[in-house]
Design a protein around this motif. Sequence first.
Motif, PDB file in Angstrom:
ATOM      1  N   ARG A  69      -7.129  19.089 -10.409  1.00  0.00           N
ATOM      2  CA  ARG A  69      -8.180  18.148 -10.795  1.00  0.00           C
ATOM      3  C   ARG A  69      -9.123  18.758 -11.822  1.00  0.00           C
ATOM      4  O   ARG A  69      -9.498  18.115 -12.797  1.00  0.00           O
ATOM      5  CB  ARG A  69      -8.947  17.688  -9.553  1.00  0.00           C
ATOM      6  CG  ARG A  69      -8.248  16.626  -8.736  1.00  0.00           C
ATOM      7  CD  ARG A  69      -9.164  16.043  -7.682  1.00  0.00           C
ATOM      8  NE  ARG A  69      -9.390  16.979  -6.607  1.00  0.00           N
ATOM      9  CZ  ARG A  69      -8.628  17.049  -5.521  1.00  0.00           C
ATOM     10  NH1 ARG A  69      -7.601  16.241  -5.376  1.00  0.00           N
ATOM     11  NH2 ARG A  69      -8.889  17.914  -4.554  1.00  0.00           N
ATOM     12  N   ASN A 120      -0.714  10.919 -11.182  1.00  0.00           N
ATOM     13  CA  ASN A 120      -1.477   9.703 -11.470  1.00  0.00           C
ATOM     14  C   ASN A 120      -2.972   9.951 -11.278  1.00  0.00           C
ATOM     15  O   ASN A 120      -3.415  11.083 -11.060  1.00  0.00           O
ATOM     16  CB  ASN A 120      -0.985   8.534 -10.609  1.00  0.00           C
ATOM     17  CG  ASN A 120      -1.270   8.733  -9.126  1.00  0.00           C
ATOM     18  OD1 ASN A 120      -1.942   9.675  -8.707  1.00  0.00           O
ATOM     19  ND2 ASN A 120      -0.758   7.827  -8.308  1.00  0.00           N
ATOM     20  N   GLU A 121      -3.745   8.855 -11.354  1.00  0.00           N
ATOM     21  CA  GLU A 121      -5.199   8.981 -11.278  1.00  0.00           C
ATOM     22  C   GLU A 121      -5.669   9.493  -9.927  1.00  0.00           C
ATOM     23  O   GLU A 121      -6.776  10.025  -9.803  1.00  0.00           O
ATOM     24  CB  GLU A 121      -5.862   7.626 -11.576  1.00  0.00           C
ATOM     25  CG  GLU A 121      -5.623   7.108 -12.983  1.00  0.00           C
ATOM     26  CD  GLU A 121      -4.256   6.450 -13.142  1.00  0.00           C
ATOM     27  OE1 GLU A 121      -3.537   6.299 -12.123  1.00  0.00           O
ATOM     28  OE2 GLU A 121      -3.904   6.104 -14.278  1.00  0.00           O
ATOM     29  N   LYS A 122      -4.856   9.326  -8.898  1.00  0.00           N
ATOM     30  CA  LYS A 122      -5.206   9.793  -7.552  1.00  0.00           C
ATOM     31  C   LYS A 122      -4.704  11.206  -7.289  1.00  0.00           C
ATOM     32  O   LYS A 122      -4.773  11.699  -6.167  1.00  0.00           O
ATOM     33  CB  LYS A 122      -4.610   8.852  -6.503  1.00  0.00           C
ATOM     34  CG  LYS A 122      -5.146   7.429  -6.561  1.00  0.00           C
ATOM     35  CD  LYS A 122      -4.478   6.570  -5.496  1.00  0.00           C
ATOM     36  CE  LYS A 122      -4.981   5.140  -5.542  1.00  0.00           C
ATOM     37  NZ  LYS A 122      -4.301   4.293  -4.518  1.00  0.00           N
ATOM     38  N   ASN A 123      -4.185  11.853  -8.338  1.00  0.00           N
ATOM     39  CA  ASN A 123      -3.607  13.191  -8.208  1.00  0.00           C
ATOM     40  C   ASN A 123      -2.392  13.194  -7.277  1.00  0.00           C
ATOM     41  O   ASN A 123      -2.122  14.165  -6.565  1.00  0.00           O
ATOM     42  CB  ASN A 123      -4.636  14.216  -7.725  1.00  0.00           C
ATOM     43  CG  ASN A 123      -4.290  15.621  -8.191  1.00  0.00           C
ATOM     44  OD1 ASN A 123      -3.956  15.840  -9.345  1.00  0.00           O
ATOM     45  ND2 ASN A 123      -4.360  16.575  -7.281  1.00  0.00           N
ATOM     46  N   GLU A 124      -1.663  12.089  -7.289  1.00  0.00           N
ATOM     47  CA  GLU A 124      -0.393  12.005  -6.582  1.00  0.00           C
ATOM     48  C   GLU A 124       0.724  12.293  -7.574  1.00  0.00           C
ATOM     49  O   GLU A 124       0.648  11.914  -8.742  1.00  0.00           O
ATOM     50  CB  GLU A 124      -0.199  10.615  -5.992  1.00  0.00           C
ATOM     51  CG  GLU A 124      -1.267  10.212  -4.987  1.00  0.00           C
ATOM     52  CD  GLU A 124      -1.203   8.742  -4.641  1.00  0.00           C
ATOM     53  OE1 GLU A 124      -1.671   8.389  -3.539  1.00  0.00           O
ATOM     54  OE2 GLU A 124      -0.697   7.949  -5.458  1.00  0.00           O
ATOM     55  N   PHE A 172       0.469  18.222  -2.508  1.00  0.00           N
ATOM     56  CA  PHE A 172       0.002  16.866  -2.728  1.00  0.00           C
ATOM     57  C   PHE A 172       1.067  15.845  -2.321  1.00  0.00           C
ATOM     58  O   PHE A 172       2.218  16.179  -2.099  1.00  0.00           O
ATOM     59  CB  PHE A 172      -0.397  16.630  -4.200  1.00  0.00           C
ATOM     60  CG  PHE A 172       0.494  17.306  -5.191  1.00  0.00           C
ATOM     61  CD1 PHE A 172       0.029  18.384  -5.925  1.00  0.00           C
ATOM     62  CD2 PHE A 172       1.799  16.893  -5.363  1.00  0.00           C
ATOM     63  CE1 PHE A 172       0.860  19.012  -6.835  1.00  0.00           C
ATOM     64  CE2 PHE A 172       2.613  17.508  -6.271  1.00  0.00           C
ATOM     65  CZ  PHE A 172       2.148  18.593  -7.011  1.00  0.00           C
ATOM     66  N   SER A 183       3.183   2.179  -1.962  1.00  0.00           N
ATOM     67  CA  SER A 183       3.470   3.542  -1.530  1.00  0.00           C
ATOM     68  C   SER A 183       4.724   3.573  -0.661  1.00  0.00           C
ATOM     69  O   SER A 183       4.865   2.798   0.278  1.00  0.00           O
ATOM     70  CB  SER A 183       2.268   4.087  -0.747  1.00  0.00           C
ATOM     71  OG  SER A 183       2.519   5.393  -0.279  1.00  0.00           O
ATOM     72  N   ASP A 212     -12.677   3.331 -14.162  1.00  0.00           N
ATOM     73  CA  ASP A 212     -11.589   4.199 -13.724  1.00  0.00           C
ATOM     74  C   ASP A 212     -10.272   3.998 -14.449  1.00  0.00           C
ATOM     75  O   ASP A 212      -9.297   4.666 -14.137  1.00  0.00           O
ATOM     76  CB  ASP A 212     -11.353   4.005 -12.208  1.00  0.00           C
ATOM     77  CG  ASP A 212     -12.578   4.335 -11.399  1.00  0.00           C
ATOM     78  OD1 ASP A 212     -12.854   3.599 -10.436  1.00  0.00           O
ATOM     79  OD2 ASP A 212     -13.253   5.320 -11.733  1.00  0.00           O
ATOM     80  N   VAL A 215      -5.672   0.355 -12.515  1.00  0.00           N
ATOM     81  CA  VAL A 215      -5.641   0.462 -11.063  1.00  0.00           C
ATOM     82  C   VAL A 215      -4.351  -0.168 -10.571  1.00  0.00           C
ATOM     83  O   VAL A 215      -4.006  -1.280 -10.957  1.00  0.00           O
ATOM     84  CB  VAL A 215      -6.857  -0.239 -10.417  1.00  0.00           C
ATOM     85  CG1 VAL A 215      -6.751  -0.199  -8.903  1.00  0.00           C
ATOM     86  CG2 VAL A 215      -8.149   0.396 -10.894  1.00  0.00           C
ATOM     87  N   GLU A 239      -1.051  -2.760  -4.953  1.00  0.00           N
ATOM     88  CA  GLU A 239       0.151  -2.745  -4.129  1.00  0.00           C
ATOM     89  C   GLU A 239       0.575  -4.158  -3.772  1.00  0.00           C
ATOM     90  O   GLU A 239      -0.237  -5.009  -3.457  1.00  0.00           O
ATOM     91  CB  GLU A 239      -0.090  -1.916  -2.865  1.00  0.00           C
ATOM     92  CG  GLU A 239      -0.313  -0.433  -3.163  1.00  0.00           C
ATOM     93  CD  GLU A 239      -0.057   0.436  -1.974  1.00  0.00           C
ATOM     94  OE1 GLU A 239      -0.040  -0.089  -0.854  1.00  0.00           O
ATOM     95  OE2 GLU A 239       0.135   1.652  -2.165  1.00  0.00           O
TER      96      GLU A 239
END
Length: 218
Positions: A9, A47-51, A99, A122, A173, A176, A179
């Motif tokens: 990050r 990705n933006e979620k650090n996934e 992660f 997911s 952000d 987005v 889902e």
Amino acid sequence: MPFTPDNFRNALFKGGSKEFQLLGLDAFVNALEKDFFSSIYLTKRLNEKNECLLTLELTCNLSLAGLLFHFKKDEWGAFHSKGYSLTRHLKILESKNPFFIDVDEFSIFLKDTAIIINRIHSRSITVELQNIVSEIGRHYVYMTKELGEMPFEIYIPVFDSDEEELHIDSLLDGPVFIERDKKEYYRYWGLYFESEKNPLIYELEKRALLPGSLFIFP
């Protein structure tokens, strides 16, 4: 510098490279290649979620009919082994890294067609892959124009353009991810045929081919 999510990050925040390593990646790919009778090309991104999201491209020296034959014999994909191949090996890969890891796109390049399956929530691909392949078998006759023509590309799923967009813009952000319900996999697929100038939509419920102009492709 230690390999941790916080350091990723911080590096990204400072404009650092998004290149990173996954521990155990070679073993992951080798296991899938054996179970899916394929050679695999893999790409990865954060990705933006650090996934960590994986794109898997499988090249398989089978026709679609051949794949379905081996699938029905419980051979292709090892779905009926204890914790089937993709789920089991993804969990092993994730246990070696700091992660969440998921499959963003799963593409199968066969001798007569290509199947492109996109993530809609997911774990959607790992959970639904067996059902999706089973549905391809059930609809094989109808989506090939009564066995008259094989589509050279199959996109799973596509969306009615009147529905809410899959991605929305956020001023703070950026994009987005919204889902969607797993049922989306079993409503509309996009098919490309050599004989058609534009793609057609296959509606699974009605087993019908429709014009594709009002649908959103991935």
